[in-house]
Design an enzyme around this catalytic site. Sequence first.
Site, mmCIF file in Angstrom:
data_model
loop_
_atom_site.group_PDB
_atom_site.id
_atom_site.type_symbol
_atom_site.label_atom_id
_atom_site.label_comp_id
_atom_site.label_asym_id
_atom_site.label_seq_id
_atom_site.Cartn_x
_atom_site.Cartn_y
_atom_site.Cartn_z
ATOM 1 N N VAL A 4 14.237 19.368 -4.762
ATOM 2 C CA VAL A 4 15.359 18.838 -4.557
ATOM 3 C C VAL A 4 16.500 19.436 -4.981
ATOM 4 O O VAL A 4 17.602 19.462 -4.624
ATOM 5 C CB VAL A 4 15.341 17.362 -4.815
ATOM 6 C CG1 VAL A 4 16.681 16.630 -4.620
ATOM 7 C CG2 VAL A 4 14.293 16.562 -4.174
ATOM 8 N N VAL B 149 4.441 8.106 12.469
ATOM 9 C CA VAL B 149 3.342 8.320 13.449
ATOM 10 C C VAL B 149 2.582 9.571 12.686
ATOM 11 O O VAL B 149 3.097 10.413 12.041
ATOM 12 C CB VAL B 149 3.870 9.220 14.620
ATOM 13 C CG1 VAL B 149 2.956 9.830 15.520
ATOM 14 C CG2 VAL B 149 5.299 8.416 15.300
ATOM 15 N N LYS C 145 3.618 4.395 18.202
ATOM 16 C CA LYS C 145 3.712 5.829 17.895
ATOM 17 C C LYS C 145 3.968 6.808 19.120
ATOM 18 O O LYS C 145 4.703 7.639 18.950
ATOM 19 C CB LYS C 145 2.287 6.136 17.150
ATOM 20 C CG LYS C 145 2.348 5.319 15.785
ATOM 21 C CD LYS C 145 0.868 5.243 15.385
ATOM 22 C CE LYS C 145 0.723 4.882 13.783
ATOM 23 N NZ LYS C 145 -0.567 4.660 13.240
ATOM 24 N N GLY D 228 0.533 9.266 9.810
ATOM 25 C CA GLY D 228 0.449 9.112 8.472
ATOM 26 C C GLY D 228 0.815 10.332 7.965
ATOM 27 O O GLY D 228 2.086 10.405 8.208
ATOM 28 N N GLY E 297 -7.531 -0.241 3.654
ATOM 29 C CA GLY E 297 -5.991 -0.271 3.505
ATOM 30 C C GLY E 297 -5.718 0.395 4.538
ATOM 31 O O GLY E 297 -4.559 0.935 4.887
ATOM 32 N N ASP F 268 -0.246 -0.567 17.604
ATOM 33 C CA ASP F 268 0.231 0.391 16.742
ATOM 34 C C ASP F 268 0.211 1.882 17.739
ATOM 35 O O ASP F 268 1.312 2.456 17.441
ATOM 36 C CB ASP F 268 -0.976 0.216 15.570
ATOM 37 C CG ASP F 268 -0.646 1.473 14.748
ATOM 38 O OD1 ASP F 268 0.495 0.965 13.789
ATOM 39 O OD2 ASP F 268 -1.107 2.431 14.689
ATOM 40 N N THR G 131 1.003 -1.129 -0.060
ATOM 41 C CA THR G 131 0.096 -0.030 -0.030
ATOM 42 C C THR G 131 0.719 1.346 -0.093
ATOM 43 O O THR G 131 0.664 2.043 -0.849
ATOM 44 C CB THR G 131 -1.026 -0.028 1.187
ATOM 45 O OG1 THR G 131 -1.513 -1.153 1.388
ATOM 46 C CG2 THR G 131 -1.974 1.193 1.280
ATOM 47 N N VAL G 132 1.745 1.249 0.883
ATOM 48 C CA VAL G 132 2.578 2.559 1.145
ATOM 49 C C VAL G 132 3.734 2.680 -0.132
ATOM 50 O O VAL G 132 3.921 3.842 -0.499
ATOM 51 C CB VAL G 132 3.400 2.708 2.513
ATOM 52 C CG1 VAL G 132 4.060 3.947 2.457
ATOM 53 C CG2 VAL G 132 2.125 2.609 3.619
HETATM 54 N N1 HSE Z 1 -2.994 0.738 10.796
HETATM 55 C C1 HSE Z 1 -2.581 2.066 10.978
HETATM 56 C C2 HSE Z 1 -3.797 3.032 11.520
HETATM 57 C C3 HSE Z 1 -1.865 2.693 9.763
HETATM 58 O O1 HSE Z 1 -4.925 2.550 11.296
HETATM 59 O O2 HSE Z 1 -3.652 3.963 11.969
HETATM 60 C C4 HSE Z 1 -1.229 3.951 9.971
HETATM 61 O O3 HSE Z 1 0.089 3.725 10.768
#
Ligand code: HSE
Length: 404
Positions: free
Chosen positions: A31, A127, A200, A129, A182, A196, A11-12
Amino acid sequence: MIKIAVLGYGTVGSGVVEVIHTNQEVINQRVGEELDIKYILDLREFPGSPVEHLIVHDFEQIVDDEEVKIVVEVMGGIEPAYTFVKRSLLAGKSVATSNKALVAKHGAELLAIAKEKNLNFLYEASVGGGIPIIRPLATSLTGDIIDEITGILNGTTNYMMSKMYHEDADYDAVLKEAQAMGYAERDPSADVEGHDACRKIAILSSIISGKLVDFEDIYTEGITKITLDDIQYAKAMNMKIKLLASCKRDGDKLCAIVAPHLVSKEHPLYNIEDVFNAIFVKGNMLGDSMFYGSGAGKLPTASAVVGDIVEAAKNPGHSVMATWDADKLELEDKSDTTKKFFVRMKGAVSEWKEQLQEVFGRIDIVVLDNKHDEFAFVTEIMSEGSYFAAAKAFPQICQMIRVK
Ligand code: HSE
């Protein structure tokens, strides 16, 4: 031309490629040179895709290629990400990563290697996104002592809590939706169990304290025990339930916790809905501030990663990121931290009110019209230690949620 390699085309990773291609012109301008993706490492083939010719399966090809100046790690997980990142730094390549598990566990070591070798190890996307929070804390706010960071740091669980609040949606169904979009981790228990968010807040706590805050020392509770009944009580109190990850200064100690909290309408985090994240930061000079934006998802996360690639490309031979010591910071004992507690209990108010007041002191009772076999109450501010000692006397207690 600056050559980069992307480790992982999930995804990323695919988002990073998309951001670079979509905004190529302006990125190159910023840049001062052309950014060129030379390799994408993945176990899979992508026949017919525009990146088919960039796919490689052997990391050695990347690490041995002196032309590659920046490695972008977006594989997630600890291994092989840790080995690949460490070897990339030791081989003289800067690294940009979105991998919170890696940064929380090995950040001190990887930052030290980067500093020693005048390289960059950048992790803005780990952290919040797409929300800029790492660099503001590490650079813009360095004139402050940060007294508190409280964040909605997990998009999946905030999405779930929002849907449950607004649509009375079923827990399993909304988790599936978050996965389909996603947002969720490969193993969604990392989201719903709070792990998660824990990694963070450990990263943010390490930045503001300058010492390693070990994620394993942070008390972590997810949203798995939150029910639609709890949400009904929250509504009756004009509050919402949010999974908060928090670190706060208490004298010379730092306390940190991840847990669902009841948040009142007056708090800025009350209005944060869906997959959005927000990080409330209180500085001793700045006062209150809040960072808000898309906390998960392909393009927002990739946007933060590409920002780091640009930063690394603009700073060759010069390490720009603040580091933290590998010495562990001892956190305040959770029992000594204080707050109000929302408590649900089986039975009738008339039966228990006096005994509860004797043990807890002043309490505010909450009853729901459609619940006849239980009631709830909110305590005054008390320590966690005192709460748990008092609650032992009442096996009828069936739920406790902390109040922000
Ligand atoms: N699974 C994480 C979330 C993805 O839902 O925030 C981003 O770190």
